[in-house]
Design a protein around this motif. Sequence first.
Motif, PDB file in Angstrom:
ATOM      1  N   UNK A   1      34.611  43.352  52.496  1.00  0.00           N
ATOM      2  CA  UNK A   1      33.157  43.232  52.379  1.00  0.00           C
ATOM      3  C   UNK A   1      32.520  44.583  52.079  1.00  0.00           C
ATOM      4  N   UNK A   2      33.169  45.655  52.499  1.00  0.00           N
ATOM      5  CA  UNK A   2      32.656  47.003  52.265  1.00  0.00           C
ATOM      6  C   UNK A   2      33.065  47.524  50.887  1.00  0.00           C
TER       7      UNK A   2
ATOM      8  N   UNK B   1      34.187  34.949  51.280  1.00  0.00           N
ATOM      9  CA  UNK B   1      32.780  35.311  51.458  1.00  0.00           C
ATOM     10  C   UNK B   1      32.112  34.443  52.517  1.00  0.00           C
ATOM     11  N   UNK B   2      32.663  33.246  52.757  1.00  0.00           N
ATOM     12  CA  UNK B   2      32.143  32.382  53.819  1.00  0.00           C
ATOM     13  C   UNK B   2      32.381  32.970  55.209  1.00  0.00           C
ATOM     14  N   UNK B   3      33.203  34.003  55.306  1.00  0.00           N
ATOM     15  CA  UNK B   3      33.420  34.688  56.583  1.00  0.00           C
ATOM     16  C   UNK B   3      32.310  35.686  56.912  1.00  0.00           C
ATOM     17  N   UNK B   4      31.369  35.874  56.005  1.00  0.00           N
ATOM     18  CA  UNK B   4      30.289  36.839  56.244  1.00  0.00           C
ATOM     19  C   UNK B   4      29.561  36.598  57.561  1.00  0.00           C
TER      20      UNK B   4
ATOM     21  N   UNK C   1      30.374  39.104  64.906  1.00  0.00           N
ATOM     22  CA  UNK C   1      31.213  40.074  65.614  1.00  0.00           C
ATOM     23  C   UNK C   1      30.492  41.413  65.766  1.00  0.00           C
ATOM     24  N   UNK C   2      29.814  41.843  64.704  1.00  0.00           N
ATOM     25  CA  UNK C   2      29.045  43.098  64.764  1.00  0.00           C
ATOM     26  C   UNK C   2      27.959  43.004  65.819  1.00  0.00           C
ATOM     27  N   UNK C   3      27.203  41.908  65.799  1.00  0.00           N
ATOM     28  CA  UNK C   3      26.101  41.749  66.752  1.00  0.00           C
ATOM     29  C   UNK C   3      26.621  41.759  68.189  1.00  0.00           C
TER      30      UNK C   3
ATOM     31  N   UNK D   1      20.662  40.298  60.514  1.00  0.00           N
ATOM     32  CA  UNK D   1      20.713  39.616  61.794  1.00  0.00           C
ATOM     33  C   UNK D   1      21.148  38.171  61.575  1.00  0.00           C
ATOM     34  N   UNK D   2      21.903  37.645  62.523  1.00  0.00           N
ATOM     35  CA  UNK D   2      22.374  36.264  62.440  1.00  0.00           C
ATOM     36  C   UNK D   2      21.812  35.476  63.610  1.00  0.00           C
ATOM     37  N   UNK D   3      21.229  34.333  63.311  1.00  0.00           N
ATOM     38  CA  UNK D   3      20.749  33.410  64.339  1.00  0.00           C
ATOM     39  C   UNK D   3      21.488  32.095  64.180  1.00  0.00           C
ATOM     40  N   UNK D   4      21.694  31.386  65.275  1.00  0.00           N
ATOM     41  CA  UNK D   4      22.335  30.069  65.232  1.00  0.00           C
ATOM     42  C   UNK D   4      21.224  29.032  65.296  1.00  0.00           C
ATOM     43  N   UNK D   5      21.270  28.103  64.348  1.00  0.00           N
ATOM     44  CA  UNK D   5      20.204  27.094  64.241  1.00  0.00           C
ATOM     45  C   UNK D   5      20.787  25.697  64.026  1.00  0.00           C
TER      46      UNK D   5
END
Length: 149
Positions: A34-35, A88-91, A97-99, A125-129
């Motif tokens: 990803x980097x 890319x679906x692992x993004x 994991x970072x959060x 930022x990742x939110x679960x919805x």
Amino acid sequence: MVARKSLSGDYCPSARSLDVIGDWWSLLIVRDAFDGMTRFSEFQKSLGIAKNILTDRLKTLVQSGILEAVPVGEGRARMEYRLTEVGKDLFPVMVALRQFGERHLFAPDEERSRLVERETGLAVRLDVRTEDGREIGPDQAVILKVPED
């Protein structure tokens, strides 16, 4: 040495995912992909990983469709490893994991890498919805298991 049990036939999507990317080397390779890293030597230098282990993890990630091996160079003997659409679906996994690490594994003022949007520099930022867009936490979710025979 105990043989590793395959989870590829498990009814749990988490178990099947871990069967493919469940070791830390694989996730770190994906992080580096990803980097922008693509070459064996780049992964090895970044991770300090033994060549035989890196070779094995890259092979597994290619076989699983997470990376693709693309021949490059004059004789096309060298390979580059690029994320596929599946990879890319692992993004969101990598962001989660970072959060987790940012919240629980660093002191408040401790220096760390940051994940930001290229264009704006804003933190990612990742939110679960739910499907209808409402935020949800672990106390509001339940796993519906497959009935056992």
